[in-house]
Design a protein around this motif. Structure first.
Motif, PDB file in Angstrom:
ATOM      1  N   ILE A  57       0.839  -1.204   0.000  1.00 44.86           N
ATOM      2  CA  ILE A  57       0.000   0.000   0.000  1.00 44.86           C
ATOM      3  C   ILE A  57       0.871   1.250   0.000  1.00 44.86           C
ATOM      4  O   ILE A  57       0.606   2.212  -0.714  1.00 44.86           O
ATOM      5  CB  ILE A  57      -0.951  -0.011   1.214  1.00 44.86           C
ATOM      6  CG1 ILE A  57      -1.942  -1.162   1.076  1.00 44.86           C
ATOM      7  CG2 ILE A  57      -1.686   1.317   1.349  1.00 44.86           C
ATOM      8  CD1 ILE A  57      -2.782  -1.410   2.306  1.00 44.86           C
ATOM      9  N   LEU A  58       1.928   1.239   0.769  1.00 43.79           N
ATOM     10  CA  LEU A  58       2.781   2.414   0.916  1.00 43.79           C
ATOM     11  C   LEU A  58       3.742   2.609  -0.258  1.00 43.79           C
ATOM     12  O   LEU A  58       4.031   3.749  -0.637  1.00 43.79           O
ATOM     13  CB  LEU A  58       3.572   2.302   2.224  1.00 43.79           C
ATOM     14  CG  LEU A  58       4.366   3.525   2.656  1.00 43.79           C
ATOM     15  CD1 LEU A  58       3.427   4.694   2.918  1.00 43.79           C
ATOM     16  CD2 LEU A  58       5.168   3.211   3.895  1.00 43.79           C
ATOM     17  N   SER A  59       4.218   1.543  -0.871  1.00 43.30           N
ATOM     18  CA  SER A  59       5.213   1.647  -1.943  1.00 43.30           C
ATOM     19  C   SER A  59       4.741   2.441  -3.155  1.00 43.30           C
ATOM     20  O   SER A  59       5.491   3.286  -3.653  1.00 43.30           O
ATOM     21  CB  SER A  59       5.674   0.261  -2.371  1.00 43.30           C
ATOM     22  OG  SER A  59       6.345  -0.367  -1.320  1.00 43.30           O
ATOM     23  N   PRO A  60       3.532   2.212  -3.679  1.00 44.12           N
ATOM     24  CA  PRO A  60       3.103   3.033  -4.816  1.00 44.12           C
ATOM     25  C   PRO A  60       2.992   4.517  -4.472  1.00 44.12           C
ATOM     26  O   PRO A  60       3.289   5.375  -5.304  1.00 44.12           O
ATOM     27  CB  PRO A  60       1.733   2.461  -5.185  1.00 44.12           C
ATOM     28  CG  PRO A  60       1.730   1.094  -4.649  1.00 44.12           C
ATOM     29  CD  PRO A  60       2.568   1.137  -3.412  1.00 44.12           C
ATOM     30  N   SER A  66       8.175  10.225  -5.064  1.00 42.59           N
ATOM     31  CA  SER A  66       9.579  10.337  -5.478  1.00 42.59           C
ATOM     32  C   SER A  66       9.695  10.586  -6.977  1.00 42.59           C
ATOM     33  O   SER A  66      10.579  11.321  -7.420  1.00 42.59           O
ATOM     34  CB  SER A  66      10.359   9.095  -5.071  1.00 42.59           C
ATOM     35  OG  SER A  66       9.852   7.957  -5.719  1.00 42.59           O
ATOM     36  N   ALA A  67       8.784  10.013  -7.786  1.00 44.10           N
ATOM     37  CA  ALA A  67       8.801  10.269  -9.227  1.00 44.10           C
ATOM     38  C   ALA A  67       8.487  11.727  -9.520  1.00 44.10           C
ATOM     39  O   ALA A  67       9.101  12.341 -10.401  1.00 44.10           O
ATOM     40  CB  ALA A  67       7.808   9.359  -9.933  1.00 44.10           C
ATOM     41  N   ARG A  68       7.547  12.301  -8.781  1.00 45.54           N
ATOM     42  CA  ARG A  68       7.202  13.720  -8.988  1.00 45.54           C
ATOM     43  C   ARG A  68       8.370  14.620  -8.617  1.00 45.54           C
ATOM     44  O   ARG A  68       8.673  15.593  -9.317  1.00 45.54           O
ATOM     45  CB  ARG A  68       5.968  14.078  -8.166  1.00 45.54           C
ATOM     46  CG  ARG A  68       5.583  15.524  -8.251  1.00 45.54           C
ATOM     47  CD  ARG A  68       5.193  15.897  -9.668  1.00 45.54           C
ATOM     48  NE  ARG A  68       4.894  17.310  -9.716  1.00 45.54           N
ATOM     49  CZ  ARG A  68       5.342  18.131 -10.647  1.00 45.54           C
ATOM     50  NH1 ARG A  68       6.092  17.677 -11.618  1.00 45.54           N
ATOM     51  NH2 ARG A  68       5.029  19.402 -10.623  1.00 45.54           N
ATOM     52  N   ILE A  69       9.051  14.313  -7.523  1.00 46.16           N
ATOM     53  CA  ILE A  69      10.209  15.114  -7.106  1.00 46.16           C
ATOM     54  C   ILE A  69      11.322  14.993  -8.138  1.00 46.16           C
ATOM     55  O   ILE A  69      11.936  15.993  -8.530  1.00 46.16           O
ATOM     56  CB  ILE A  69      10.687  14.674  -5.711  1.00 46.16           C
ATOM     57  CG1 ILE A  69       9.647  15.065  -4.658  1.00 46.16           C
ATOM     58  CG2 ILE A  69      12.036  15.281  -5.373  1.00 46.16           C
ATOM     59  CD1 ILE A  69       9.893  14.465  -3.295  1.00 46.16           C
TER      60      ILE A  69
END
Length: 98
Positions: A57-60, A66-69
């Motif tokens: 649940i937390l990984s996505p 992190s992808a947005r950053i």
């Protein structure tokens, strides 16, 4: 924030390839690592074993943040357009030659 411009579409395949590569390398060290985390939800619900479900649940969520950053950090900016200058000879605005 808008849609991806043409200059950003060139790196899309690289980003997807790197994320798949990281996932494949991760399966070497963690055999239960899944590309689709939804495959873990069904057995957890059927067997009632929710011990490690928090990871799926937390990984996505962490991956999206992190992808947005990373996207913002690597964002390609458009070059500045030169300011037109007023020509006194023909009374029009022209772009500089340099």
């Amino acid at each position: 924030m808008g849609a991806l411009g043409k200059e950003n579409k060139d790196l899309t395949g690289v980003a997807i390839g790197i994320s798949v590569l990281i996932n494949v390398i991760g399966t070497f060290f963690f055999p239960r690592l899944l590309m689709v985390s939804g495959k873990e939800y069904g057995p957890a619900i059927i067997y009632g074993d929710y011990k490690n479900i928090w990871v799926y649940i937390l990984s996505p969520i962490l991956g999206a943040v992190s992808a947005r950053i990373l996207y913002k950090f690597l964002e390609v900016t458009k070059p500045a357009k030169p300011e037109p200058w007023h020509c006194n000879i023909c009374n029009h605005n022209h772009l500089p030659f340099f």
